[in-house]
Design a protein around this motif. Structure first.
Motif, short mmCIF file in Angstrom:
data_model
loop_
_atom_site.label_atom_id
_atom_site.label_comp_id
_atom_site.label_asym_id
_atom_site.label_seq_id
_atom_site.Cartn_x
_atom_site.Cartn_y
_atom_site.Cartn_z
N SER B 629 0.86 -1.18 0.00
CA SER B 629 0.00 0.00 0.00
C SER B 629 0.89 1.23 0.00
O SER B 629 2.04 1.18 0.46
CB SER B 629 -0.89 0.00 1.23
N ILE B 630 0.35 2.32 -0.47
CA ILE B 630 1.07 3.58 -0.39
C ILE B 630 1.00 4.08 1.04
O ILE B 630 -0.02 3.93 1.71
CB ILE B 630 0.43 4.62 -1.32
N VAL B 631 2.08 4.68 1.49
CA VAL B 631 2.08 5.23 2.84
C VAL B 631 2.37 6.72 2.75
O VAL B 631 3.33 7.13 2.11
CB VAL B 631 3.19 4.56 3.69
N ALA B 669 -10.05 2.09 -1.13
CA ALA B 669 -9.38 1.01 -1.87
C ALA B 669 -8.65 0.09 -0.90
O ALA B 669 -8.63 -1.13 -1.08
CB ALA B 669 -8.42 1.60 -2.88
N PHE B 670 -8.02 0.69 0.11
CA PHE B 670 -7.32 -0.11 1.11
C PHE B 670 -8.32 -1.00 1.85
O PHE B 670 -8.08 -2.20 2.03
CB PHE B 670 -6.60 0.81 2.09
N ALA B 671 -9.43 -0.39 2.27
CA ALA B 671 -10.44 -1.14 3.02
C ALA B 671 -10.93 -2.32 2.19
O ALA B 671 -11.03 -3.45 2.68
CB ALA B 671 -11.59 -0.22 3.38
N VAL B 705 -11.25 7.52 3.99
CA VAL B 705 -11.47 8.61 3.03
C VAL B 705 -11.66 8.04 1.63
O VAL B 705 -11.37 6.86 1.40
CB VAL B 705 -10.27 9.60 3.01
N GLY B 706 -12.13 8.90 0.74
CA GLY B 706 -12.35 8.45 -0.63
C GLY B 706 -11.02 8.22 -1.34
O GLY B 706 -9.97 8.69 -0.93
N ASN B 707 -11.08 7.47 -2.43
CA ASN B 707 -9.88 7.20 -3.22
C ASN B 707 -9.42 8.45 -3.93
O ASN B 707 -10.20 9.32 -4.30
CB ASN B 707 -10.18 6.13 -4.28
N SER B 708 -8.14 8.56 -4.12
CA SER B 708 -7.63 9.67 -4.93
C SER B 708 -6.51 9.15 -5.83
O SER B 708 -5.92 8.11 -5.57
CB SER B 708 -7.13 10.81 -4.04
N VAL B 709 -6.26 9.90 -6.84
CA VAL B 709 -5.21 9.53 -7.78
C VAL B 709 -3.86 9.79 -7.15
O VAL B 709 -3.66 10.83 -6.52
CB VAL B 709 -5.36 10.35 -9.08
N ASP B 710 -2.93 8.84 -7.31
CA ASP B 710 -1.62 9.07 -6.73
C ASP B 710 -0.62 9.61 -7.75
O ASP B 710 -0.16 10.73 -7.66
CB ASP B 710 -1.09 7.79 -6.10
N PRO B 719 -4.55 1.55 -3.02
CA PRO B 719 -4.74 1.57 -1.57
C PRO B 719 -3.73 2.50 -0.91
O PRO B 719 -2.57 2.56 -1.31
CB PRO B 719 -4.48 0.12 -1.13
N ALA B 720 -4.20 3.26 0.09
CA ALA B 720 -3.30 4.21 0.75
C ALA B 720 -3.58 4.23 2.25
O ALA B 720 -4.73 4.10 2.68
CB ALA B 720 -3.49 5.61 0.17
#
Lengths: 116, 913
Positions: B629-631, B669-671, B705-710, B719-720
């Motif tokens: 996942s992104i951190v 996305a993570f959830a 929180v909602g998904n966002s573009v990385d 996932p973040a």
């Protein structure tokens, strides 16, 4: 090539060889070469101007013959051709090749059924 | 030898042409005289002899002609004569010539322009000595993944020590460095590289002015001064090319550096596409970057290593050598304890591979090679359309020139001679078009490269014309000339074969059925090709649009991102999080700022993204490779700054400190990935760090929180995990972080001055630079924008060419059939019938072309799948729209000739016969 070539049945390379041979005997001008070819071949090869002149130019370009203007016996000016050293060498080689080929062809033509 | 002799005698003949002509005349005359004399001697009268001799020699001109042909130079003269004839022909129809040459210039020029860029990016070798003996040290995994391998300083040192096994080794920092030349406050950026001491020497790049590095200047623990070599462009821009720039000092990241030399203008760097302005020895990196541990195994060094192989040494042999010593190298480069054991094992599993480096390494190449090659294919297709167009035009002209052709055949021209002349005409057209096209290419390639640049990548490519581009252009010119010359040549051949017996000289020639079908076929092909191009353009434009519609998950218009570099700050690591919080407070106090927050990472920053592996407690059991996942580590207010939507629970607040239980916020996305359900508030996750001795404690999820573009618009749902900065357990080693600032209204760019002042007031030693988030977002679509723009341009071009072709043929048909139309009208035909006669052929051809084009497009767009987004290769909207566009264009172009046909006065038409 000019239609006259087809009449006399001469391939370009062969004509060149014959001209070289004619000049090997003595230098001469264009008309004379034509006459000599006619004489020696006993009338088989009657080459006309349309084939002779291109052949002269070719041979001159290749450095096999050289030319100079001289006066004929009839007191006219004509362009005389003569063999160069390179031309002599080429004639010798061409004569050898021709004789080898002719012998081989003759052998094949004369062969009986069992030999081939 | 004979050939040389023949060459010279031919050249001599060219110079003595007139004299030779006279001489030939004399010789022939002499021949004639000799013949006459001989015949007179055998008894003929002079008159008879003369006549006979003349008859025997035949046509003097014919003999002269044959004699002239005996030398090779006559063929050259023929070609020259054909060229002059062709030029006269073009001058008589300047309209046709202009259209044809312009069309070719655009078509050939476009191809050459794209090829120049392809050449600069993919084919050109670096301006270094013996580039074929250079090889990059990479690993199997890197090669499989398609990127270059980076080595730590310790590993480089080990390679360097073994350099005598080869002909030398060099290294440079893999990631481009942004040096700050300012002495305080807002950065003055310059692109730079750290390079090893023998970098320039090994590559064989001499200094343009001054000198390059000595090996002893690349030493780690340097107490004495640092040196730099600057690029030619930088030298011109900053010092005006003054020779006394050598020896001057400048500040690089606040450290004094002496300039010792200037690179030659053609050397831009080891990486194609990126130019660097300042080169500093690797040994100076820890000081310049203010990271004392830079060169240690745990440091952030990331170097590209290149070897120069010995003459005759193959890459495989060298790789085998290295592999044999790899264990020693790895064990010498890093300790065995703790995590290093794992790292060493991982490295041993990934064997060394040497990749060719003759064209330099390039991230740019990897990114752009497929789109560029696609564009080249499109440009080639457009050129094909242009060729078909011109072929059609030439065919029409050939039919009109039948008379001329028949005359030439009658007086003895051979088929080949006429063919030669048609070929010369075609090649002349394409040659002129290509010459003009080179100018188009020069301009076009520069524009293309400029389009490739975004705010981050300042792309510098050498797209000047070199032999490859010229050869390419020449080949294309010859190929197109032959291609469109074929159509009229075939018609000519046909005509010559029939001996021109069809129509007598002097009457109107009619079009053979074959010519009509050929022309119609060419036109249909043109329409089909244009349709394919328009479909491709439509697909790319829609892809670009779709990418723009991707929900970002944050507001991009109000946010200003400040990249802060605190490496020279006097605050030590333990107190950093506090000082960062202070900076956030200072910025929040500025009027016009609604929210501000600090974070390690911002969306679309083109930098390195932190990732981590996680394990969910009582969630899904995921395989080892799918726990990533992104951190991001953020301060409170980060989500509000970006306008991220909260879906459940709460956001990170001020009361989340070191003394309170550790919490995190995750995105949807993570959830979904780790728990399979969006309601994860109250559940626990734990980070997984391999090799760590104490298992980390599970952390509570307090919000979603909602998904966002990385980074990439193509991957929305990444996932973040978001951690509070205050709770970050380790001392913060990072000296670079981002401040994100939300403006109340208007453009955030207006805030830069006040932010700059506020930051400097807190800590004078900070260096920072500003970016608008909106710019970063726009930059993410750059590649797609470029492809859409280019394919759109080519699509329009193809459409234009098709329209010209349709118009030309329809006009021609109307002109040809004037008489017939006149008779029909006189016999009572209605307007509709007339229109049908004149336009019917074109309509049928267009319809066939559209059908064939749709089929071809359906097959070919499959190959574009990787470049598309949000649409399938068989996108219905695009296909339908493209067909409609083409049909409309066809309709419009037929309108005018049809109108002309409808207005034909039968009396005039009949009389003009």
């Amino acid at each position: 090539m000019a239609p006259s070539d087809k009449q006399s049945g001469l391939v370009q390379g062969t004509l060149d060889m014959l001209i070289l041979k004619t000049l090997a005997l003595e230098p001469m001008h264009g008309y004379g070469i034509g006459v000599r070819l006619d004489q020696i071949s006993r009338g088989i090869f009657q080459v006309n101007a349309g084939s002779l002149f291109p052949a002269f130019r070719r041979l001159e370009r290749d450095g096999l013959i050289k030319a100079e203007w001289r006066t004929t016996d009839n007191n006219r000016r004509a362009k005389y051709y003569a063999l160069t050293a390179a031309g002599r060498a080429r004639l010798a080689r061409a004569t050898r090749d021709w004789e080898t080929q002719a012998a081989a062809i003759a052998r094949i033509l004369r062969a009986s059924p069992g030999e081939i | 030898m004979r050939i040389v002799y023949r060459l010279f005698s031919g050249l001599r003949a060219l110079l003595r042409k007139d004299r030779d002509e006279l001489e030939l005349d004399d010789e022939l005359r002499a021949f004639l005289e000799a013949d006459i004399d001989a015949r007179m001697q055998s008894g003929m009268t002079r008159n008879d002899a003369t006549r006979a001799a003349r008859a025997h020699i035949g046509s003097l001109e014919a003999v002269k002609d044959h004699t002239r042909d005996a030398g090779w130079e006559s063929r050259l003269e023929n070609v020259w004569r054909d060229v002059r004839f062709a030029v006269r022909g073009l001058r008589r129809f300047p309209g046709f010539a202009a259209v044809a040459i312009l069309t070719l210039a655009l078509g050939i020029g476009a191809n050459s322009a794209v090829f120049s860029v392809v050449n600069g990016l993919l084919l050109r070798a670096l301006p270094v000595t013996a580039p074929e003996r250079l090889a990059m040290i990479s690993t199997q995994h890197s090669v499989n993944e398609g990127y270059g391998a980076g080595w730590s300083f310790a590993m480089w040192d080990q390679f360097h020590q073994r350099a005598q096994l080869f002909d030398g080794a060099i290294a440079w920092t893999y990631l481009p460095q942004r040096f700050d030349l300012a002495d305080t406050g807002e950065s003055e950026p310059a692109d730079g590289l750290f390079v090893s001491g023998e970098f320039f020497a090994e590559l064989g790049v001499p200094a343009f002015v001054g000198r390059t590095f000595l090996p002893e200047e690349d030493a780690l623990d340097k107490a004495h001064e640092h040196v730099a070599v600057i690029s030619y462009g930088f030298w011109q821009r900053r010092f005006g090319g003054a020779p006394d720039a050598i020896g001057r000092k400048m500040l690089v990241n606040r450290a004094p550096v002496t300039i010792i030399g200037v690179m030659p203008p053609e050397f831009l760097g080891p990486e194609i596409g990126r130019a660097f302005e300042i080169a500093i020895p690797i040994g100076s990196a820890p000081v310049i970057l203010n990271e004392p541990t830079w060169a240690k195994p745990e440091g952030r060094s990331y170097l590209a290593v290149m070897l120069r192989l010995k003459a005759g040494q193959s890459r495989d042999a060298a790789a085998a050598l290295l592999r044999g010593m790899y264990r020693q190298i790895v064990e010498a480069a890093m300790p065995r304890n703790g995590i290093w054991g794992v790292v060493q094992d991982d490295m041993m599993k990934d064997p060394i591979v040497l990749t060719p480096a003759s064209a330099g390494t390039s991230e740019l190449r990897r990114q752009y090679s497929q789109p560029l090659l696609t564009v080249l294919a499109i440009a080639a297709a457009v050129l094909l359309v242009a060729c078909v167009n011109i072929a059609n035009l030439l065919l029409a002209r050939a039919t009109a020139r039948q008379q001329e052709l028949q005359v030439r055949l009658a007086i003895g021209a051979s088929r080949w001679r006429i063919l030669q002349q048609m070929l010369v005409e075609s090649l002349l057209l394409s040659g002129l078009g290509a010459s003009l096209g080179l100018a188009v290419a020069a301009w076009g390639s520069r524009t293309l490269v400029a389009q490739l640049s975004t705010w981050f990548d300042r792309i510098v490519l050498d797209v000047s014309l070199d032999w490859r581009v010229v050869a390419f252009t020449a080949t294309v010119a010859i190929a197109t000339g032959v291609l469109f010359g074929m159509a009229p040549a075939i018609t000519t051949f046909e005509l010559a074969r029939h001996g021109g017996g069809r129509s007598a000289i002097g009457s109107r020639s009619t079009d053979s059925r074959r010519a009509v079908v050929l022309r119609g076929g060419l036109l249909a092909a043109q329409v089909a090709l244009s349709l394919v191009l328009v479909v491709a353009a439509g697909l790319f434009v829609r892809t670009f649009q779709k990418l723009g519609e991707v929900p970002l998950g944050f507001d991009s218009d109000r946010v200003l991102v400040v990249s802060v570099n605190a490496s020279r700050s006097t605050v030590d690591a333990a107190n950093r999080s506090g000082s960062y919080a202070q900076l956030v407070e200072a910025v929040r106090a500025i009027p016009g700022v609604t929210h501000a927050a600090a974070s390690i990472h911002t969306p679309m920053n083109r930098g390195v993204t932190f990732v981590g592996d996680f394990r969910s407690v009582s969630g899904r059991d995921l395989p080892l490779t799918e726990r990533r996942s992104i951190v991001n580590v953020v301060t409170p207010g980060w989500f509000e700054t970006y306008g991220a939507a909260i879906k459940a629970g709460r956001l990170i607040q001020d009361f989340d400190t070191k003394s309170t239980p550790p919490v995190v916020v995750v995105n949807e996305a993570f959830a979904q990935k780790f728990f399979g359900t969006p309601s994860v508030v109250g559940k626990y996750i734990a980070p997984e760090i391999r090799g760590d001795v104490d298992p980390p404690q599970p952390t509570l999820i307090v919000g979603v929180v909602g998904n966002s573009v990385d980074q990439s618009l193509r991957y929305e749902a990444v996932p973040a995990v978001y951690q509070p900065l205050a709770q970050f357990s380790r001392p913060i080693p990072m000296t670079e972080f981002s401040l994100s600032i939300r403006a109340a209204s208007g453009s955030p760019a207006a805030l830069t001055r006040s932010v700059s002042a506020a930051l400097t007031a807190v800590d004078r030693n900070l260096a920072f630079s500003f970016h608008l988030l909106a710019d970063q977002v726009r930059g993410a679509r750059n590649q797609e924008r470029l492809v859409a723009w280019l394919s759109g341009f080519f699509g329009v071009l193809a459409l234009l060419l098709a329209a010209i072709g349709l118009y030309g043929v329809t006009s021609y048909i109307v002109a040809r059939r004037q008489t017939e139309i006149g008779i029909r009208v006189a016999l009572g035909a209605q307007r509709a019938d007339v229109v049908r006669v004149s336009v019917g052929h074109t309509a049928v051809v267009t319809a066939i072309g559209v059908v064939v084009g749709l089929g071809a497009a359906a097959i070919m767009t499959r190959y574009l799948k990787a470049l598309l987004f949000g649409i399938t290769p068989l996108d219905a909207t695009t296909f339908v729209t493209a067909s409609a566009v083409l049909a409309t264009v066809a309709l419009l172009t037929c309108y005018f000739p049809a109108r002309r046909a409808a207005r034909i006065d039968p009396m005039i038409a009949l009389r003009s016969e």
